[in-house]
Design a protein around this motif. Structure first.
Motif, PDB file in Angstrom:
ATOM      1  N   HIS A 107      -8.608   3.372   4.328  1.00  0.00           N
ATOM      2  CA  HIS A 107      -7.384   2.622   4.588  1.00  0.00           C
ATOM      3  C   HIS A 107      -7.589   1.599   5.700  1.00  0.00           C
ATOM      4  O   HIS A 107      -6.638   1.207   6.371  1.00  0.00           O
ATOM      5  CB  HIS A 107      -6.235   3.575   4.940  1.00  0.00           C
ATOM      6  N   GLY A 148      -6.565  10.171   4.652  1.00  0.00           N
ATOM      7  CA  GLY A 148      -7.137  10.273   3.312  1.00  0.00           C
ATOM      8  C   GLY A 148      -8.181  11.346   3.169  1.00  0.00           C
ATOM      9  O   GLY A 148      -8.639  11.616   2.059  1.00  0.00           O
ATOM     10  N   PHE A 151      -0.180   6.757   5.161  1.00  0.00           N
ATOM     11  CA  PHE A 151      -1.363   6.014   4.747  1.00  0.00           C
ATOM     12  C   PHE A 151      -1.877   6.545   3.413  1.00  0.00           C
ATOM     13  O   PHE A 151      -2.594   5.856   2.716  1.00  0.00           O
ATOM     14  CB  PHE A 151      -2.478   6.134   5.791  1.00  0.00           C
ATOM     15  N   GLY A 210      -1.723   4.496   0.197  1.00  0.00           N
ATOM     16  CA  GLY A 210      -2.390   3.205   0.167  1.00  0.00           C
ATOM     17  C   GLY A 210      -1.532   2.089   0.694  1.00  0.00           C
ATOM     18  O   GLY A 210      -2.015   0.954   0.836  1.00  0.00           O
ATOM     19  N   SER A 211      -0.248   2.341   1.024  1.00  0.00           N
ATOM     20  CA  SER A 211       0.634   1.256   1.439  1.00  0.00           C
ATOM     21  C   SER A 211       0.246   0.657   2.768  1.00  0.00           C
ATOM     22  O   SER A 211       0.629  -0.453   3.095  1.00  0.00           O
ATOM     23  CB  SER A 211       2.076   1.746   1.502  1.00  0.00           C
ATOM     24  N   GLY A 217      -2.878   0.167   3.608  1.00  0.00           N
ATOM     25  CA  GLY A 217      -4.180  -0.475   3.492  1.00  0.00           C
ATOM     26  C   GLY A 217      -4.068  -1.961   3.687  1.00  0.00           C
ATOM     27  O   GLY A 217      -3.003  -2.511   3.932  1.00  0.00           O
TER      28      GLY A 217
END
Length: 479
Positions: free
Chosen positions: A94, A463, A472, A475-476, A478
């Motif tokens: 991320h 992750g 995180f 994926g938002s 990232g």
């Protein structure tokens, strides 16, 4: 539009964090792509993922300041040692700040009278061994690679000598850890035992940087043995070899190492290391004792056991040069496997079982790969039930990777059904997360609660292992 705004705000926060880190560390912060790429991966098949920046602290105080900047700007952090991990523990999936610990590489204290050493987290294993020369003591945990002690602690590493000397879990006595908000805590003590409170030391051993950043470690040392010996023996089948190892342990022979190679692994090592062992399932032993007689007695007992299981060509190695050549060959197995196929990339399993089920699992697993489109040699720390099947893949072939993942899952699920674990020493990272529920059941929710308590914003190596919520993880956050 909302997604674009969120992505922009993440990028803005990262740039603000980089500005603060630059003020703190000067040229010990870099955003150079070549450095970021180096810190984007370990030694596995998992896809690389670049951090936004890499920092090189020199003290616990600087790590604390870095974590406070991370908290202020809500950006992820990823601890990094030597980059030898096998399950993407160091990949910045991320983005965020990678904290390279290798500037923190000092021996803080050697206390030979207490059989202890305290070191900074970034010290490489071989550097520690050199510092211990002439003390009469050593540190036996040997994962093969010249990993950092902090990385070995974070992944709960072990290696060839774990059968006698244990893993990092048994050899870490105390830690200094920087938490997600920048607080510094000290866990454990230099006392050899304690009943004082929760065992926070061993909570961080194996946490893979998801709960805090380890900056100092106090280790248990062991006396150098007065005498050493080694031996090898080949067998007509894997089952004969593994049952010999099992009986050796059950009879209490205090071997320092029992390593297994199947015929494919022996062949690969012969070609790479220029050795000439018979191409057959083979056990390699090392014996430690307080006298040469003691070592010879251990070797004689093991020789009798090998004969009971159809062992052939039992060979003793008595000189330091012979032993060094033997274990050099064993430690070159990774490179030997990669050399099987030009440009090949290794995808390795890492299951560990009760030793009573080890032979069954290896035999069935070899059946699984008998018709695969790639080579799959076996090597194992069979004295403690751990074995690796190494799939040597064409890195450009999605079909081979997919095939390997199917076989790996079959092997892992078999190990779990036999009372084993999905990983004996490589850790979880991203590659083994999906097996935690099957292995731990309701215990997984307890792990999530621990993660939530130590890292409620999920900034610590997000992750990996477990996550408290999808800040995180979806994926938002990232890039």
């Amino acid at each position: 539009m909302a997604t674009a705004n969120l992505a922009r705000s993440v990028q803005d926060r990262m740039q603000d964090a980089i500005g603060d880190l630059k003020s703190l560390l000067g040229d010990r912060l870099t955003t150079a792509e070549v450095i970021r790429e180096h810190h984007s991966h370990g030694e596995s098949y998992h896809p690389a993922a670049l951090p936004d920046a890499v920092v090189f602290p020199k003290s616990t105080e600087e790590v604390s300041a870095i974590m406070k900047i991370s908290a202020k700007h809500q950006v992820p952090v990823i601890p990094f040692g030597a980059g030898t991990s096998m399950e993407a523990q160091v990949n910045a999936i991320h983005g965020g700040i990678t904290i390279d610990m290798r500037e923190m590489n000092k021996v803080v204290r050697i206390s030979a009278e207490d059989l202890q050493a305290t070191v900074e987290a970034g010290i490489p294993r071989k550097t520690l061994l050199k510092a211990l020369e002439n003390t009469g003591f050593t540190f036996f945990i040997d994962p093969g690679a010249d990993a950092t002690i902090g990385g070995m602690t974070s992944t709960r590493a072990s290696g060839t000598t774990a059968v006698r000397y244990g893993t990092m879990r048994e050899n870490v006595m105390a830690l200094t850890v920087v938490l997600a908000d920048g607080r510094v805590i000290h866990t454990g003590s230099r006392a050899r035992k304690s009943s004082a409170g929760y065992d926070l030391t061993h909570l961080f051993v194996g946490a893979e940087g998801t709960l805090g950043v380890i900056t100092e470690i106090t280790l248990r040392l062991h006396p150098q043995p007065e005498a050493k010996g080694a031996a090898s023996c080949n067998f007509p089948s894997i089952r004969d070899a593994v049952e010999t190892a099992i009986e050796t342990i059950q009879l209490g022979v205090p071997v320092a190492r029992i390593e297994l190679m199947d015929e494919a692994q022996v062949d690969a090592c012969n070609k790479y290391s220029k050795t000439n062992y018979p191409v057959a399932p083979t056990l390699f032993f090392e014996f430690h004792g307080d006298s040469q007689r003691n070592v010879e007695d251990q070797a004689e007992t093991v020789k009798e056991l090998t004969e009971n299981h159809r062992g052939m060509g039992f060979r003793s190695f008595t000189t330091p040069e012979e032993r060094e050549a033997l274990w050099k060959m064993r430690h070159e197995a990774y490179f030997a496997n990669c050399a099987i196929r030009k440009g090949g990339k290794m995808f390795t399993t890492d299951v560990c079982l009760p030793i009573s089920r080890l032979a069954d699992c290896i035999v069935e697993s070899k059946k699984d790969v008998a018709t695969c489109s790639f080579p799959a040699p076996v090597v194992g720390h069979v004295g403690d039930g751990n074995f690796h099947m190494s799939f040597i893949l064409d890195p450009t072939s999605a079909a081979e990777l997919a095939e390997a993942k199917v076989v790996e899952e079959k092997i892992i699920r078999r190990a779990l059904q036999m009372g084993g674990t999905c990983t004996g020493e490589h850790g979880i990272g991203t590659g083994r997360k999906k097996y935690l529920l099957d292995e731990h059941g309701a215990g997984l929710e307890a792990m999530r609660a621990i993660k939530q308590a130590f890292d409620p914003e999920n900034r610590m190596n997000p992750g990996k292992m477990v996550e408290p919520h999808p800040l995180f993880g979806d994926g938002s956050a990232g890039k």
